[in-house]
Design an enzyme around this catalytic site. Structure first.
Site, PDB file in Angstrom:
ATOM      1  N   GLY A  54      45.438  72.031 -20.952  1.00  0.00           N
ATOM      2  CA  GLY A  54      44.093  71.557 -20.622  1.00  0.00           C
ATOM      3  C   GLY A  54      43.392  70.857 -21.762  1.00  0.00           C
ATOM      4  O   GLY A  54      42.222  71.120 -22.032  1.00  0.00           O
ATOM      5  N   SER A 114      42.174  68.015 -21.962  1.00  0.00           N
ATOM      6  CA  SER A 114      41.068  67.142 -21.576  1.00  0.00           C
ATOM      7  C   SER A 114      39.775  67.912 -21.364  1.00  0.00           C
ATOM      8  O   SER A 114      38.715  67.312 -21.143  1.00  0.00           O
ATOM      9  CB  SER A 114      41.421  66.382 -20.292  1.00  0.00           C
ATOM     10  OG  SER A 114      41.645  67.291 -19.212  1.00  0.00           O
ATOM     11  N   ALA A 123      43.439  75.981 -20.483  1.00  0.00           N
ATOM     12  CA  ALA A 123      43.107  75.464 -19.156  1.00  0.00           C
ATOM     13  C   ALA A 123      42.776  76.604 -18.197  1.00  0.00           C
ATOM     14  O   ALA A 123      43.421  77.646 -18.191  1.00  0.00           O
ATOM     15  CB  ALA A 123      44.282  74.653 -18.606  1.00  0.00           C
ATOM     16  N   SER A 139      37.367  85.243 -21.320  1.00  0.00           N
ATOM     17  CA  SER A 139      35.914  85.097 -21.271  1.00  0.00           C
ATOM     18  C   SER A 139      35.261  86.446 -21.503  1.00  0.00           C
ATOM     19  O   SER A 139      35.860  87.498 -21.246  1.00  0.00           O
ATOM     20  CB  SER A 139      35.502  84.560 -19.893  1.00  0.00           C
ATOM     21  OG  SER A 139      34.104  84.623 -19.703  1.00  0.00           O
ATOM     22  N   ARG A 180      22.838  98.756 -20.239  1.00  0.00           N
ATOM     23  CA  ARG A 180      23.120  99.560 -21.423  1.00  0.00           C
ATOM     24  C   ARG A 180      22.605  98.824 -22.650  1.00  0.00           C
ATOM     25  O   ARG A 180      22.541  97.602 -22.685  1.00  0.00           O
ATOM     26  CB  ARG A 180      24.614  99.835 -21.561  1.00  0.00           C
ATOM     27  CG  ARG A 180      25.459  98.591 -21.672  1.00  0.00           C
ATOM     28  CD  ARG A 180      26.949  98.895 -21.605  1.00  0.00           C
ATOM     29  NE  ARG A 180      27.573  98.869 -22.932  1.00  0.00           N
ATOM     30  CZ  ARG A 180      28.898  98.973 -23.123  1.00  0.00           C
ATOM     31  NH1 ARG A 180      29.705  99.160 -22.084  1.00  0.00           N
ATOM     32  NH2 ARG A 180      29.410  98.926 -24.338  1.00  0.00           N
ATOM     33  N   LYS A 213      38.643  85.336 -14.171  1.00  0.00           N
ATOM     34  CA  LYS A 213      38.970  85.515 -15.587  1.00  0.00           C
ATOM     35  C   LYS A 213      39.478  86.931 -15.863  1.00  0.00           C
ATOM     36  O   LYS A 213      40.405  87.130 -16.655  1.00  0.00           O
ATOM     37  CB  LYS A 213      37.750  85.219 -16.453  1.00  0.00           C
ATOM     38  CG  LYS A 213      37.223  83.797 -16.363  1.00  0.00           C
ATOM     39  CD  LYS A 213      38.266  82.758 -16.741  1.00  0.00           C
ATOM     40  CE  LYS A 213      38.506  82.648 -18.214  1.00  0.00           C
ATOM     41  NZ  LYS A 213      39.356  81.494 -18.580  1.00  0.00           N
ATOM     42  N   PRO A 230      35.264  84.285 -25.170  1.00  0.00           N
ATOM     43  CA  PRO A 230      34.005  83.683 -25.608  1.00  0.00           C
ATOM     44  C   PRO A 230      32.836  84.035 -24.685  1.00  0.00           C
ATOM     45  O   PRO A 230      33.008  84.272 -23.482  1.00  0.00           O
ATOM     46  CB  PRO A 230      34.279  82.171 -25.545  1.00  0.00           C
ATOM     47  CG  PRO A 230      35.747  82.033 -25.248  1.00  0.00           C
ATOM     48  CD  PRO A 230      36.165  83.302 -24.583  1.00  0.00           C
ATOM     49  N   SER A 240      28.224  75.878 -19.179  1.00  0.00           N
ATOM     50  CA  SER A 240      27.186  76.183 -20.169  1.00  0.00           C
ATOM     51  C   SER A 240      26.482  74.907 -20.613  1.00  0.00           C
ATOM     52  O   SER A 240      25.248  74.879 -20.752  1.00  0.00           O
ATOM     53  CB  SER A 240      27.804  76.880 -21.380  1.00  0.00           C
ATOM     54  OG  SER A 240      28.439  78.076 -21.017  1.00  0.00           O
TER      55      SER A 240
END
Length: 342
Positions: free
Chosen positions: A8, A10, A83, A125, A136, A160, A185, A200
């Site tokens: 991935g 691109s 990707a 992720s 919490r 994910k 991330p 994002s």
């Protein structure tokens, strides 16, 4: 130097990973779903400061099919599997995201194992860690896993989580010595190099475009894409990273209203369309019945998920740019490339 495949290339994260690998002197391969995307990658690399990437080659491969993966990984020392299917809408059925993410990850792992690759680093992720839990105060860390039964677990989050779970299970049962590391991330921001970017980034673009008169009460962690790429490279070679997950987050969570205020404060007239107001939760819920894009927002209203990257900092020497630098570099690049309203 090593031969490294980036799946991935691109994509928003993928192109930054390619840039850093080239800068470090590696021989780099990248996959694209369609051959014509090669020119898009080269354009983004030029934007990132690499005019003639002689040590970069392209392979056509899709996460939904077996073709091309054997050729792409042959002779590689490492694979960075970046990707992943991503959509800004809620799909008609969750399997539209889950199956390509999970099965695509397994395709890459099988090809890597069969080719004798040393280690695969997967971009997962924070969504595989911090969702489906009651509120919490303690930050989430790498020992946590998303509870798939939670009301806030949208199809992307589920995809994910299931893809990462499948990866760990595969390596444990069928890996035959293949090493695995995973990067998790938070919300990824930072300099955009072309029109292909993450959800994002769409938040910042929407704010600059004035696409919403008021912002929803949503919070998330922030990390710069350049630091995400750097963590991939560290996880690729560090002995300590074998069999480990690493959260990538810069610091404390931010709200969309925090981002809006930062843009207005630092960009002046260029942020003239950025909203000032917070939308009441009931307004967002009502709007979501007519605007499909907002359906994924509703389960996130008012929920603050703190997380820590202490493990990556301590074990891999990773450092991260500030939330503010990540957000502002996003905005500056969108404006420079003409991707927001003039």
């Amino acid at each position: 130097m090593s031969t490294v495949l980036v799946t991935g290339g691109s994509g928003f994260v993928g192109i930054h990973v390619v840039l850093q690998l080239l800068a470090a002197g590696h021989t780099v391969r990248t996959t694209v779903r369609r051959p014509e995307r090669r020119d898009e990658v080269l354009t983004m690399l030029r934007e990132g400061g690499v005019a003639s990437p002689h040590s970069l080659s392209f392979f056509t491969a899709d996460l939904t099919a077996d073709q091309g993966w054997r050729e792409a990984v042959a002779g590689c020392d490492y694979v960075l599997h970046v990707a992943s299917p991503l959509s800004t809408r809620v799909p008609d059925h969750e399997d539209e995201m889950i199956i390509p993410a999970r099965d695509g990850t397994l395709r890459v792992l099988r090809a890597a194992r069969d080719a004798g690759v040393k280690r695969v680093v997967i971009t997962s992720s924070l969504g595989a860690i911090g969702y489906g839990h009651p509120p919490r105060d303690a930050p989430f860390d790498e020992t946590d896993w998303t509870n798939l039964g939670g009301a806030d677990v949208q199809p992307y989050i589920k995809s994910k989580t299931l893809a990462e779970r499948a990866a760990w299970d595969f390596v444990a049962r069928e890996g035959d010595g293949l090493e695995l590391s995973v990067v998790n991330p938070a919300g990824i921001f930072g300099p955009v190099l072309g029109p292909d970017f993450s959800g994002s980034i769409e938040i910042v673009k929407s704010l600059l475009d004035g696409a919403m008169p008021a912002v929803p009460r949503v919070y998330f962690g922030v990390v710069d894409v350049r630091d995400v790429a750097d963590l991939h490279l560290r996880a690729m070679t560090a002995p300590e990273a074998r069999g480990e997950r690493f959260i990538a987050v810069s610091g404390e969570t931010m709200s969309i209203l925090d981002i809006a205020r930062l843009l207005r404060r630092e960009l002046g007239p260029r942020a003239r369309r950025v909203p000032r107001l917070l939308a009441p939760d009931w307004v967002v819920r009502l709007a979501a019945t007519r605007v499909p894009l907002l359906q994924a927002v509703v389960p996130m209203l008012g929920k603050v998920r703190r997380s820590t990257s202490a493990k990556a900092r301590a074990e891999l020497g990773w450092k991260a740019r500030s939330n503010e630098e990540a957000i502002l570099s996003t905005a500056e690049s969108l404006i420079r490339l003409g991707l927001v309203k003039a």
